[in-house]
Design an enzyme around this catalytic site. Structure first.
Site, PDB file in Angstrom:
ATOM      1  N   SER A 116       0.869  -1.196   0.000  1.00  0.00           N
ATOM      2  CA  SER A 116       0.000   0.000   0.000  1.00  0.00           C
ATOM      3  C   SER A 116       0.895   1.232   0.000  1.00  0.00           C
ATOM      4  O   SER A 116       2.106   1.135   0.253  1.00  0.00           O
ATOM      5  CB  SER A 116      -0.850  -0.030   1.272  1.00  0.00           C
ATOM      6  OG  SER A 116      -1.476   1.203   1.505  1.00  0.00           O
ATOM      7  N   TYR A 121      -3.037  -0.770  10.030  1.00  0.00           N
ATOM      8  CA  TYR A 121      -2.928  -0.991   8.576  1.00  0.00           C
ATOM      9  C   TYR A 121      -1.508  -0.646   8.092  1.00  0.00           C
ATOM     10  O   TYR A 121      -0.879  -1.438   7.390  1.00  0.00           O
ATOM     11  CB  TYR A 121      -3.983  -0.134   7.866  1.00  0.00           C
ATOM     12  CG  TYR A 121      -4.075  -0.380   6.377  1.00  0.00           C
ATOM     13  CD1 TYR A 121      -4.774  -1.470   5.869  1.00  0.00           C
ATOM     14  CD2 TYR A 121      -3.465   0.479   5.473  1.00  0.00           C
ATOM     15  CE1 TYR A 121      -4.860  -1.689   4.499  1.00  0.00           C
ATOM     16  CE2 TYR A 121      -3.548   0.266   4.112  1.00  0.00           C
ATOM     17  CZ  TYR A 121      -4.259  -0.816   3.627  1.00  0.00           C
ATOM     18  OH  TYR A 121      -4.330  -1.033   2.270  1.00  0.00           O
TER      19      TYR A 121
HETATM   20  P1  NDP Z   1     -11.733  -5.040  -1.196  1.00  0.00           P
HETATM   21  O1  NDP Z   1     -12.367  -4.711   0.100  1.00  0.00           O
HETATM   22  O2  NDP Z   1     -12.510  -4.927  -2.449  1.00  0.00           O
HETATM   23  O3  NDP Z   1     -11.062  -6.469  -1.157  1.00  0.00           O
HETATM   24  C1  NDP Z   1     -10.561  -7.041   0.008  1.00  0.00           C
HETATM   25  C2  NDP Z   1     -10.480  -8.514  -0.238  1.00  0.00           C
HETATM   26  O4  NDP Z   1      -9.861  -9.147   0.873  1.00  0.00           O
HETATM   27  C3  NDP Z   1     -11.840  -9.138  -0.426  1.00  0.00           C
HETATM   28  O5  NDP Z   1     -11.794  -9.924  -1.589  1.00  0.00           O
HETATM   29  C4  NDP Z   1     -12.013 -10.013   0.813  1.00  0.00           C
HETATM   30  O6  NDP Z   1     -12.662 -11.226   0.524  1.00  0.00           O
HETATM   31  C5  NDP Z   1     -10.573 -10.317   1.157  1.00  0.00           C
HETATM   32  N1  NDP Z   1     -10.403 -10.691   2.555  1.00  0.00           N
HETATM   33  C6  NDP Z   1     -10.488  -9.906   3.645  1.00  0.00           C
HETATM   34  N2  NDP Z   1     -10.271 -10.629   4.748  1.00  0.00           N
HETATM   35  C7  NDP Z   1     -10.046 -11.906   4.344  1.00  0.00           C
HETATM   36  C8  NDP Z   1      -9.785 -13.133   5.010  1.00  0.00           C
HETATM   37  N3  NDP Z   1      -9.677 -13.203   6.349  1.00  0.00           N
HETATM   38  N4  NDP Z   1      -9.596 -14.237   4.260  1.00  0.00           N
HETATM   39  C9  NDP Z   1      -9.688 -14.190   2.924  1.00  0.00           C
HETATM   40  N5  NDP Z   1      -9.947 -13.071   2.232  1.00  0.00           N
HETATM   41  C10 NDP Z   1     -10.146 -11.942   2.948  1.00  0.00           C
HETATM   42  O7  NDP Z   1     -10.476  -4.056  -1.241  1.00  0.00           O
HETATM   43  P2  NDP Z   1      -9.306  -3.814  -2.301  1.00  0.00           P
HETATM   44  O8  NDP Z   1      -9.520  -4.557  -3.544  1.00  0.00           O
HETATM   45  O9  NDP Z   1      -9.130  -2.358  -2.328  1.00  0.00           O
HETATM   46  O10 NDP Z   1      -8.062  -4.420  -1.502  1.00  0.00           O
HETATM   47  C11 NDP Z   1      -7.238  -5.465  -2.001  1.00  0.00           C
HETATM   48  C12 NDP Z   1      -5.845  -5.295  -1.420  1.00  0.00           C
HETATM   49  O11 NDP Z   1      -5.274  -4.080  -1.910  1.00  0.00           O
HETATM   50  C13 NDP Z   1      -5.811  -5.187   0.114  1.00  0.00           C
HETATM   51  O12 NDP Z   1      -4.677  -5.858   0.606  1.00  0.00           O
HETATM   52  C14 NDP Z   1      -5.671  -3.697   0.346  1.00  0.00           C
HETATM   53  O13 NDP Z   1      -5.082  -3.414   1.572  1.00  0.00           O
HETATM   54  C15 NDP Z   1      -4.787  -3.317  -0.838  1.00  0.00           C
HETATM   55  N6  NDP Z   1      -4.788  -1.918  -1.196  1.00  0.00           N
HETATM   56  C16 NDP Z   1      -5.887  -1.315  -1.746  1.00  0.00           C
HETATM   57  C17 NDP Z   1      -5.822   0.016  -2.134  1.00  0.00           C
HETATM   58  C18 NDP Z   1      -6.948   0.740  -2.769  1.00  0.00           C
HETATM   59  O14 NDP Z   1      -6.832   1.954  -3.023  1.00  0.00           O
HETATM   60  N7  NDP Z   1      -8.053   0.099  -3.081  1.00  0.00           N
HETATM   61  C19 NDP Z   1      -4.599   0.812  -1.940  1.00  0.00           C
HETATM   62  C20 NDP Z   1      -3.528   0.074  -1.360  1.00  0.00           C
HETATM   63  C21 NDP Z   1      -3.621  -1.233  -1.013  1.00  0.00           C
HETATM   64  P3  NDP Z   1     -14.160 -11.546   1.090  1.00  0.00           P
HETATM   65  O15 NDP Z   1     -15.065 -10.626   0.345  1.00  0.00           O
HETATM   66  O16 NDP Z   1     -14.376 -12.960   0.727  1.00  0.00           O
HETATM   67  O17 NDP Z   1     -14.108 -11.285   2.545  1.00  0.00           O
END
Ligand code: NDP
Length: 255
Positions: free
Chosen positions: A146, A159
């Protein structure tokens, strides 16, 4: 090296949190480059929808139930992936969560939930997938960091701690598994519209314009915009790249 060094034909990619947001954006990109995709997430309805979107590219995909904080769940998900596709070549540790509050207001269980999901999760999943990638003679791992791997914020202490740790975990695994022909890198996304940042903007709506203004490319990103870097880092084109952290952020981190 293959004629097209970005070709992922015959490769199998296991993507945690592949059912939406950035994980699905990368899954579609890898599928378009020829890979078969394992969507490893918790929410079954989102996972079914994601598998359908990936299959629409013409690629093979399956959904497996996977909670990245539960070693038993991970073992079962990995076993299902290997049974379906015969092995795993690529892992993307993308699952993530957050809790926003000043440090003094963060309950201990929320601290643990964020660190466990974002840092221990990639450790547990990497540990479980490593023997499979090694069995294939090598492969690629991407950990999703991130901007909070670089910067910090008063409302993001767990985070930022987890995402800072991801950069160091990436380097440690890159050194450890170089002997196995496994490249381990991280992508540091900038501000991209997804469910996660949608929740952030509900709390701080004024930040949408502030962030765009601070970004040299003057806009937020879209989920598919991580796909190009992910394909590069999963393909033979990046065989001499390991332990790196690549920002995909519209220039946010250079200012
Ligand atoms: P979303 O909230 O759309 O996606 C998060 C994902 O993580 C979901 O698919 C969720 O699956 C999964 N998840 C959460 N907890 C668990 C768990 N315990 N086990 C399995 N899966 C889990 O957010 P983003 O797409 O934005 O985030 C994706 C990654 O990118 C993250 O690591 C986030 O920190 C990182 N990120 C995002 C940014 C942004 O601007 N969007 C910027 C920087 C980093 P489910 O629905 O099945 O729970």
């Amino acid at each position: 090296m293959a004629a097209n060094p970005f070709d992922l034909s015959g490769k199998v990619a296991f993507i945690t949190g592949g059912n939406g947001g950035l994980g699905l954006g990368m899954g579609i990109g890898l599928a378009e480059a020829g890979a078969s995709i394992v969507v490893a997430s918790r929410d079954e309805a989102k996972t079914r929808n994601a598998v359908a979107q990936i299959e629409a590219t013409g690629a093979s995909a399956i959904g497996v139930s996977c909670d990245v904080v539960d070693a038993g769940s991970i073992a079962s998900a990995v076993a299902q992936a290997v049974e379906a596709f015969g092995g795993i070549d690529i892992l993307i540790n993308n699952s993530g969560t957050s809790f926003r509050a000043q440090p003094e207001d963060i309950p201990e269980d929320e601290w643990d939930r964020v660190i466990d999901t974002n840092l221990k999760g990639p450790f547990l999943v990497s540990k479980a997938v490593y023997p499979e990638i090694k069995n294939r003679g090598g492969g690629k791992i991407i950990n999703i960091g991130s901007m909070m791997s670089i910067f910090a914020s008063e409302y993001a202490s767990p985070y930022a701690s987890s995402k800072g740790g991801i950069v160091q975990f990436t380097k440690a695994c890159a050194i450890a598994w170089a002997k196995d022909n496994i490249n381990v890198n991280s992508i540091l996304p900038g501000w991209i519209h997804t469910d996660m940042t949608g929740a952030f903007l509900k709390m701080y709506p004024e930040r949408e314009a502030l962030i765009a203004d601070r970004t040299p490319l003057a806009r937020w990103g879209q989920p598919h915009e991580l796909a190009g870097t992910a394909v590069f880092l999963c393909s033979a084109a990046s065989d001499f790249v390991t332990g790196a952290s690549i920002a995909v952020d519209g220039g946010y981190s250079i200012k």
